[in-house]
Write an enzyme that holds these catalytic residues in place. Structure first.
Site, PDB file in Angstrom:
ATOM      1  N   ALA A 106      87.436  21.920  38.610  1.00 57.51           N
ATOM      2  CA  ALA A 106      87.423  22.976  37.604  1.00 57.51           C
ATOM      3  C   ALA A 106      88.448  24.062  37.920  1.00 57.51           C
ATOM      4  O   ALA A 106      88.841  24.273  39.072  1.00 57.51           O
ATOM      5  CB  ALA A 106      86.037  23.590  37.508  1.00 57.51           C
TER       6      ALA A 106
ATOM      7  N   LEU B 179      82.647  27.025  41.349  1.00 56.80           N
ATOM      8  CA  LEU B 179      83.331  26.108  40.449  1.00 56.80           C
ATOM      9  C   LEU B 179      83.643  24.834  41.221  1.00 56.80           C
ATOM     10  O   LEU B 179      84.085  24.898  42.375  1.00 56.80           O
ATOM     11  CB  LEU B 179      84.638  26.708  39.921  1.00 56.80           C
ATOM     12  CG  LEU B 179      84.551  27.754  38.806  1.00 56.80           C
ATOM     13  CD1 LEU B 179      85.931  28.343  38.553  1.00 56.80           C
ATOM     14  CD2 LEU B 179      83.988  27.157  37.535  1.00 56.80           C
ATOM     15  N   ASP B 180      83.419  23.673  40.608  1.00 61.99           N
ATOM     16  CA  ASP B 180      83.775  22.410  41.240  1.00 61.99           C
ATOM     17  C   ASP B 180      85.264  22.392  41.556  1.00 61.99           C
ATOM     18  O   ASP B 180      86.059  23.051  40.864  1.00 61.99           O
ATOM     19  CB  ASP B 180      83.448  21.235  40.318  1.00 61.99           C
ATOM     20  CG  ASP B 180      81.951  21.056  40.106  1.00 61.99           C
ATOM     21  OD1 ASP B 180      81.177  21.508  40.967  1.00 61.99           O
ATOM     22  OD2 ASP B 180      81.569  20.458  39.082  1.00 61.99           O
ATOM     23  N   PRO B 181      85.684  21.619  42.567  1.00 60.87           N
ATOM     24  CA  PRO B 181      87.123  21.534  42.872  1.00 60.87           C
ATOM     25  C   PRO B 181      87.961  21.140  41.655  1.00 60.87           C
ATOM     26  O   PRO B 181      89.078  21.649  41.487  1.00 60.87           O
ATOM     27  CB  PRO B 181      87.180  20.462  43.964  1.00 60.87           C
ATOM     28  CG  PRO B 181      85.868  20.600  44.674  1.00 60.87           C
ATOM     29  CD  PRO B 181      84.877  20.923  43.584  1.00 60.87           C
TER      30      PRO B 181
END
Length: 308
Positions: free
Chosen positions: A50, A46-48
């Protein structure tokens, strides 16, 4: 010289609620330290920016994490129209703006969303962990470089608006592995004629796991060891899509020693992967190599499990 701690033989799957602003790897390492686990791995970055469901595999469960990497996902995201950023999300710099009408045409946007259901092509974003000539794309992007990326085919099983705002809307997306929600929002914005980026992203479901049992890092840190262990699901919980196969002790012993074993005709169709059990204990995965034969595919370390 002090002896290096090897960690504990902790096995299982934790459904972590990843906080915003933290990388998936940082969250993984926090969990690993809390459990003092020997091995740990997550099942899809997951992107930071997100938040949401990040299954973390510990110990023997890491052997089967690829099944969640391949699994379908469900996301909730907020799409902001009228602005394009260099990253496709709110963490990037705005590189283009387009004036919006006083009121968005909800019917037109819903009709547009319908065009993104089914199998579609996406060009992966530059700000991603994909590699080009050994370097991650986001590293090149931070240097101001852009390289050609081949489009990928992904599947959007469902996409529907959850709510409307003056400058955008909330979406729920059910999709296949490899789908970039940022790219999906950008493509929708381009087709709408306004441009778009996402300002929030939450993963709600990964394969068989939904958000019902996810736990925050803060909650984990406040638990004692027994309560923390009680949060772990067994490794086979992520393999419910595969058929179970119970075998006798002699058959299990052959498989655990890397040998093929006979089964009754019709037990499994050739080529089928199944979950292997002995007296309800999960031993790993086997594959039917013929109508009456199975072979080990990915088995647990029973010695490690016994020592735990």
């Amino acid at each position: 010289m002090a002896r290096r701690r090897k960690g504990l033989p902790i096995d299982g799957v934790l459904l972590l609620d990843k906080p915003q602003g933290m990388s998936s790897n940082h969250a993984l390492q926090r969990v690993r330290r809390l459990y003092q686990a020997r091995k740990a791995g997550h099942t899809g970055t997951l992107d930071p920016m997100a938040t949401g469901l990040l299954p973390v595999c510990l110990g023997e469960a890491t052997k089967f994490s690829a099944h969640l990497l391949e699994a379908d996902k469900v996301y909730r995201t907020r799409v902001k129209l009228g602005e394009i950023t260099d990253t496709g999300d709110a963490e990037g710099e705005v590189i283009a703006r387009q004036a919006l009408p006083e009121r968005l045409d909800h019917d037109a946007i819903e009709a547009l969303l319908a065009r993104f259901r089914g199998e579609i092509e996406q060009v992966p974003p530059m700000y991603s962990a994909l590699k080009h000539q050994g370097r991650k794309l986001y590293e090149l992007a931070r240097e101001g470089k852009t390289v050609a990326r081949a489009p990928r085919r992904v599947t959007v099983y469902d996409i529907r608006p959850l709510g409307w705002e003056p400058d955008g809307f909330w979406l729920e997306v059910r999709c296949s592995k490899g789908t970039y929600i940022r790219t999906l929002a950008e493509d929708i914005g381009r087709e709408a004629g306004f441009g778009a980026h996402i300002t929030a992203l939450e993963r709600l479901q990964t394969g068989p796991f939904d958000s019902a049992r996810r736990v925050t890092l803060e909650a984990l840190e406040g638990m004692d060891d027994d309560a923390r262990l009680a949060q772990l699901l067994p490794a086979d919980a992520m393999l419910d899509h595969l058929p179970p196969l119970a075998v006798a002790a002699e058959t299990a012993d052959r498989l655990l020693h890397g040998q093929r074993a006979a089964v009754a005709a019709g037990t499994l169709a050739p080529g089928t992967t199944a979950r292997l059990y002995l007296d309800h204990a999960f031993l790993g995965l086997v594959e039917a190599t013929g109508a009456t034969e199975i072979a080990p595919k990915r088995l647990v370390d029973t010695a490690a499990l016994a020592s735990g």
